[in-house]
Design a protein around this motif. Structure first.
Motif, short mmCIF file in Angstrom:
data_model
loop_
_atom_site.label_atom_id
_atom_site.label_comp_id
_atom_site.label_asym_id
_atom_site.label_seq_id
_atom_site.Cartn_x
_atom_site.Cartn_y
_atom_site.Cartn_z
N GLY A 71 -15.99 27.83 32.78
CA GLY A 71 -14.63 27.35 32.53
C GLY A 71 -14.48 26.80 31.13
O GLY A 71 -13.48 27.05 30.44
N LEU A 72 -15.47 26.03 30.67
CA LEU A 72 -15.43 25.49 29.31
C LEU A 72 -15.43 26.61 28.28
O LEU A 72 -14.70 26.55 27.28
CB LEU A 72 -16.61 24.55 29.10
N GLY A 73 -16.21 27.64 28.52
CA GLY A 73 -16.26 28.77 27.58
C GLY A 73 -14.94 29.51 27.52
O GLY A 73 -14.45 29.87 26.44
N LEU A 74 -14.35 29.80 28.70
CA LEU A 74 -13.07 30.51 28.72
C LEU A 74 -11.98 29.67 28.03
O LEU A 74 -11.15 30.21 27.28
CB LEU A 74 -12.68 30.82 30.16
N ALA A 75 -11.95 28.37 28.29
CA ALA A 75 -10.94 27.52 27.66
C ALA A 75 -11.13 27.47 26.15
O ALA A 75 -10.15 27.48 25.39
CB ALA A 75 -11.01 26.11 28.25
N SER A 76 -12.39 27.45 25.71
CA SER A 76 -12.65 27.44 24.26
C SER A 76 -12.17 28.73 23.63
O SER A 76 -11.56 28.73 22.55
CB SER A 76 -14.14 27.23 24.00
N LEU A 77 -12.43 29.85 24.29
CA LEU A 77 -11.95 31.14 23.77
C LEU A 77 -10.43 31.17 23.75
O LEU A 77 -9.82 31.65 22.78
CB LEU A 77 -12.50 32.27 24.63
N GLY A 78 -9.81 30.65 24.80
CA GLY A 78 -8.35 30.59 24.81
C GLY A 78 -7.80 29.73 23.70
O GLY A 78 -6.78 30.06 23.08
N GLN A 79 -8.48 28.60 23.40
CA GLN A 79 -8.01 27.74 22.32
C GLN A 79 -8.14 28.42 20.97
O GLN A 79 -7.27 28.29 20.11
CB GLN A 79 -8.82 26.43 22.32
N ILE A 80 -9.21 29.20 20.77
CA ILE A 80 -9.37 29.94 19.51
C ILE A 80 -8.24 30.95 19.34
O ILE A 80 -7.64 31.07 18.26
CB ILE A 80 -10.74 30.63 19.48
N ILE A 81 -7.91 31.67 20.40
CA ILE A 81 -6.83 32.65 20.33
C ILE A 81 -5.49 31.94 20.11
O ILE A 81 -4.64 32.40 19.33
CB ILE A 81 -6.80 33.50 21.61
N LEU A 82 -5.30 30.82 20.79
CA LEU A 82 -4.05 30.07 20.64
C LEU A 82 -3.88 29.56 19.21
O LEU A 82 -2.78 29.57 18.65
CB LEU A 82 -4.03 28.91 21.63
N SER A 83 -4.99 29.12 18.60
CA SER A 83 -4.92 28.60 17.22
C SER A 83 -4.57 29.69 16.22
O SER A 83 -4.01 29.41 15.16
CB SER A 83 -6.25 27.95 16.85
N SER A 84 -4.89 30.94 16.55
CA SER A 84 -4.58 32.04 15.64
C SER A 84 -3.11 32.45 15.69
O SER A 84 -2.67 33.27 14.90
CB SER A 84 -5.46 33.25 15.97
N ARG A 85 -2.35 31.86 16.64
CA ARG A 85 -0.92 32.15 16.81
C ARG A 85 -0.68 33.62 17.17
O ARG A 85 0.37 34.16 16.86
CB ARG A 85 -0.13 31.77 15.56
N GLU A 86 -1.66 34.25 17.78
CA GLU A 86 -1.51 35.64 18.22
C GLU A 86 -1.97 35.74 19.68
O GLU A 86 -2.90 35.05 20.10
CB GLU A 86 -2.35 36.59 17.35
N ASN A 87 -1.30 36.61 20.43
CA ASN A 87 -1.67 36.84 21.84
C ASN A 87 -1.67 35.54 22.64
O ASN A 87 -2.64 35.22 23.34
CB ASN A 87 -3.03 37.52 21.93
N GLU A 88 -0.57 34.78 22.53
CA GLU A 88 -0.49 33.52 23.26
C GLU A 88 -0.63 33.74 24.77
O GLU A 88 -1.19 32.89 25.48
CB GLU A 88 0.83 32.80 22.96
#
Length: 933
Positions: free
Chosen positions: A10-27
């Protein structure tokens, strides 16, 4: 094993989601990843053991009703004093004395009574914990004071709240202020001013200290909620948070409000654990002080009720005894709450008296800025804006944060990616397991503060819900605590220390990201530093640097020259005045004793043109130009020496022997006033002699004037080359007028003086400050009409030095006529322009929110109109000599009004027409139908 595996996944998936969210792409992908992470973590935490108070044990300190009765009796003088403050303001001293006596006696009872133990940190005998906590707090202190001399920019003020705190603190020291609002902010700043002087750095230091103290109290609070490693990790994330670092460097009342909020919750929880009544007394004190502070603190009593209700529910569920046996334990539960309530009421009694006496102040904008839907429904955000505001708040911490550059890089999330992931997962765990531990209290703290201070306010400003900041790191602690428990279930308690191999790098990464973003980017970013580069503080600091011996004329939308103005303390309350019409202060009409004059003009005034007007009256004036960030402001300071300022007043007198002024004068000198007593002072020449005095006379307003010479019949006077009869009443337009007084063949004259009767003035000698040695009255005749297009009646006339003085915000003054403020108006400028060299001259006219037309020698050379500031014009062939000018302008409504006229001489650059090249034409002197007796 599988709960820990699910937690890591869960921590890994959330971290990956945060990286994608920070890129402002594929929200959408990021949201899916976050959702999957939450599902995994919730499944992992499903079977975790529940700790009642974060792994701590409650002491068995006793408490009885005798102590409560003693407290009530001891605090009785405070109740009486508070009542006197509310109903008998004339007994202020008696009420304050009784109030102080009651508080002191209550604290004495608290100190001597059984079970009244003061709060002591639980780390007293645990040196490892003490050392690590000290290191974390040292990191927090370092990050809050490092480069404080660079950011915020020295001398820069982000907005008026900072200046207002400085004003009140300065007033405490120098003007006898005793403000009741924001006492912690104001009086701590007053102490800093007393120790270090009234500087911006001294203004900020108390808030840096309070920001650091918030970390200290937060650790104590976290230690009441979690085990040591979890509390330490949550405090570290708080300590390195760039949001709180930036926040602590600003002078905002919400900083002490946050400290008092965390202190209140800590003291209530510690009192619940230890049964020490002093905790509840001090909790009442901190909550009482908080109610005097930022409006956002009004939410805290609601949260305390939620906390106490949750504690009561936990207590009820934990008791395993018949109902008839509840009375004794219930008494022990309720008694401390009564102590807390009593303490809170006593400490807020003065506030109640202020509410009764000044309801408009107590329930004003500062009170209603939080939860206006409750306190002032008319000020609440409209329904159509709620969804947009809610969407912004949902991503405020992890996606797109504060747009105010003073606390954030615009549109960056408020939390670093590591902390953002931990907070999001911890929040979801609390939401889905809200009945566990104190999760309901955490959620209430977060949601009530966020909704009241963010969702329902008129504009989204994070300082209004800054109280939500500490609970974010408690959410992070909830997740870390759960992760540690899953690790313990998988590998046993003895290997729990190995979890640090995962946790410490995460914390270090969070600290490194916050440090690099804040110190390498945020404090240097133009979008951030520009928030502190306003002309208000820039001008105030400039005035302060000049020191004593100066008098200031400031043309801006803010004065500095009376005690109590927000920025006056920054300018050291320098002597001066705010100007509107340059005619009123150029040249200066002050009685000066060795003081220099400084004229300061701030955009949107035409600063360059006004500086040239100063140079016209004071040729030796020194001009300085200061510019802020692009498109922010420009101000010009014109320095006039004391000697030149004194020479700008009076008339030039020429004295001749005999009965004629045709020969060369034998004596030429400047007279401060046309007022002589030759029985006391020696005349310039032996009698008989003749004299002629020339210069200009200032009419402070358009109206009727009577000029006379004493003794009568001895001299003749000319105003604007029009000879006046004895005691003749005339009408003058506002501005400077040519004056000439001639006396022929004076013999044995004891005294001589020029007197007048002016509008609003009794008959008196014409003072030197209404006279100038200049021989010409330069400028253009400006007539102002009510309504657009010159259709209304004329309401004012004046002689303006240049054709670019009329630009200003209509909210300050409309065309120099206060009666027309904000109304449509029009004006006509007539005069003559002197051309020295033959050639092609280009004219450029810029009307502000209106239309304008310019004629030169009867030919139209510019016709411009519309919204904004678009301009236009054409070229004209002109020969040496005087040429007629006529300008008409019509204001149709908008934020700014006025018109600029520029010209470009042959081979030159576009510039304002200098005053010396203009002269007025028209009815400058008007005789009424009958003589004034």
């Amino acid at each position: 094993m599988y709960p820990f595996v699910l937690t890591v996944l869960g921590l890994g998936l959330a971290s990956l989601g945060q990286i994608i969210l920070s890129s402002r792409e594929n929200e959408r992908v990021a949201i899916i990843l976050f959702g999957s992470a939450v599902v995994l973590v919730v499944m992992a935490f499903r079977h975790l053991p529940v700790d009642e108070v974060g792994g701590t044990q409650r002491s068995r300190a006793s408490w009885d009703w005798r102590g409560l009765r003693s407290l009530l009796v001891a605090s009785l003088p405070a109740w009486v004093g508070g009542w006197l403050l509310a109903v008998r303001w004339d007994l202020l001293f008696t009420g304050a004395a009784l109030y102080a006596l009651g508080i002191s006696s209550a604290l004495l009872v608290c100190a001597r009574g059984e079970g009244w133990r003061l709060p002591r940190p639980r780390i007293k005998e645990r040196w490892l914990e003490l050392t690590l906590v000290g290191l974390v707090l040292a990191v927090g202190l370092f990050l809050r004071i490092y480069r404080l001399d660079y950011y915020p920019p020295p001398g820069g003020i982000s907005w008026n709240d900072e200046a207002q705190i400085g004003k009140d603190a300065y007033g405490v020291l120098h003007h006898g202020y005793r403000p009741w609002q924001f006492p912690v902010s104001v009086y701590s700043t007053a102490l800093a001013f007393l120790a270090l002087g009234p500087t911006v750095l001294a203004l900020r230091l108390p808030f840096v200290v309070m920001g650091f103290l918030t970390l200290v109290v937060f650790y104590l609070l976290a230690r009441e909620l979690f085990r040591f490693p979890v509390a330490l990790a949550a405090t570290f994330l708080f300590a390195v948070s760039r949001w709180h670092i930036a926040f602590s460097r600003l002078v905002l009342p919400s900083t002490p409000a946050m400290l008092l909020e965390v202190s209140t919750f800590y003291l209530v929880l510690r009192g619940r654990r230890t049964s020490g009544m002093a905790n509840y007394i001090l909790a009442g004190l901190t909550m009482g002080l908080g109610l005097y502070s930022h409006a956002s603190f009004r939410i805290v009593p609601v949260l305390v009720v939620v906390l106490l209700a949750g504690e009561a529910l936990s207590w009820w569920r934990a008791r395993k005894m018949p109902a008839r046996q509840f009375l004794g334990p219930l008494r022990r539960l309720v008694a401390p709450w009564l102590v807390f309530l009593t303490s809170a009421v006593v400490f807020t009694l003065p506030l109640f008296s202020v509410v009764l006496r000044e309801p408009n102040v107590a329930f004003g904008e500062r009170f209603t800025s939080v939860m206006p839907a409750l306190f002032e429904p008319a000020g609440a955000v409209q329904q159509d804006g709620l969804m947009e505001r809610a969407q912004r708040l949902l991503g405020f911490f992890n996606y797109q944060g504060e747009s105010w550059g003073a606390v954030n890089l615009p549109d960056w999330p408020m939390l670093d990616p590591v902390t953002g992931v931990l907070v999001a997962l911890g929040f979801c765990c609390c939401l889905l397991y809200f009945w566990r531990n104190r999760h309901l209290f955490y959620l209430s703290w977060f949601l009530i503060t966020l909704i009241g201070g963010g969702l329902l306010t008129v504009d989204l400003r994070s300082h209004r819900f800054a109280g939500v900041m500490p609970v974010l790191f408690i959410f992070a602690g909830v997740f870390i605590d759960g992760a540690m428990k899953t690790f313990q279930m998988a590998f046993g308690r003895g290997r729990q220390r190995y979890l640090a191999l995962l946790l410490i790098p995460m914390l270090a990464l969070a600290g490194w990201i916050n440090y690099r973003v804040f110190y390498d980017r945020q404090i240097h970013a133009d979008s951030v530093r520009v928030e502190f580069a306003g002309e208000v503080s820039a001008v105030a600091n400039y005035i302060a640097t000049l020191g004593e011996g100066h008098y200031f004329y400031l043309f801006a939308n803010y004065p500095y020259y009376s005690p109590g103005m927000d920025f006056a303390w920054m300018a050291k309350e320098a002597p001066g005045e705010r100007g509107i019409d340059v005619l009123d202060v150029l040249p200066s009409r002050r009685d000066r004793v060795g003081e220099d004059l400084v004229y300061i003009f701030v955009t949107p005034y035409n600063v360059e043109a006004l500086a040239e007007v100063v140079r016209y009256f004071y040729p030796e004036a020194r001009i300085e130009t200061f510019q802020g960030e692009p498109d922010r402001y420009t101000f010009v300071a014109a320095h006039v020496g004391a000697e030149e300022a004194g020479e700008s007043q009076g008339l030039v007198g020429s004295y001749y022997s005999g009965n004629s002024t045709e020969a060369e004068p034998e004596v030429v000198r400047q007279e401060g006033q046309l007022s002589f007593d030759w029985t006391v002072e020696k005349p310039p020449l032996p009698f008989p002699f003749s004299a002629e005095w020339k210069g200009t006379l200032y009419a402070a307003e358009a109206g009727s004037y009577v000029l006379e010479m004493e003794p009568p019949g001895l001299c003749r006077m000319e105003v604007d080359e029009s000879e006046l009869e004895e005691k003749e009443g005339i009408r003058l337009v506002k501005g400077w007028h040519k004056l000439r007084v001639t006396c022929l063949g004076m013999e044995h004259v004891g005294s001589l003086r020029l007197v007048w009767t002016a509008p609003g003035r009794q008959r008196q000698a014409v003072a030197a400050d209404f006279l100038s040695p200049k021989q010409e009255a330069n400028g253009a005749l400006v007539t102002v009409f009510r309504g657009p297009d010159g259709a209304g009646e004329p309401v004012d006339q004046s002689i303006q030095p240049i054709l670019s003085l009329l630009r200003m915000p209509t909210a300050w003054q409309s065309a120099f006529v206060p009666e027309l403020e904000g109304e449509p108006y029009s004006l006509e400028c007539s005069g003559q322009l002197r051309v020295e060299d033959e050639g092609s001259y280009r004219f450029h006219v810029v009307p502000w929110n209106g239309s304008a037309t310019l004629w030169v020698d009867g030919a139209e050379v510019a016709a411009v109109g519309g919204k904004g500031t678009g301009g236009g014009g054409d070229e004209v062939e002109l020969g040496p000599g005087w040429h007629d000018l006529l300008l008409r302008y019509s204001y149709h409504g908008g934020e700014f009004s006025g018109v600029d006229v520029l010209w470009t001489p042959p081979g030159g650059e576009a510039q304002t027409i200098p005053p010396g090249l203009l002269r007025p034409v028209g009815q400058l002197v008007t005789r009424p139908a009958r003589q004034t007796p």
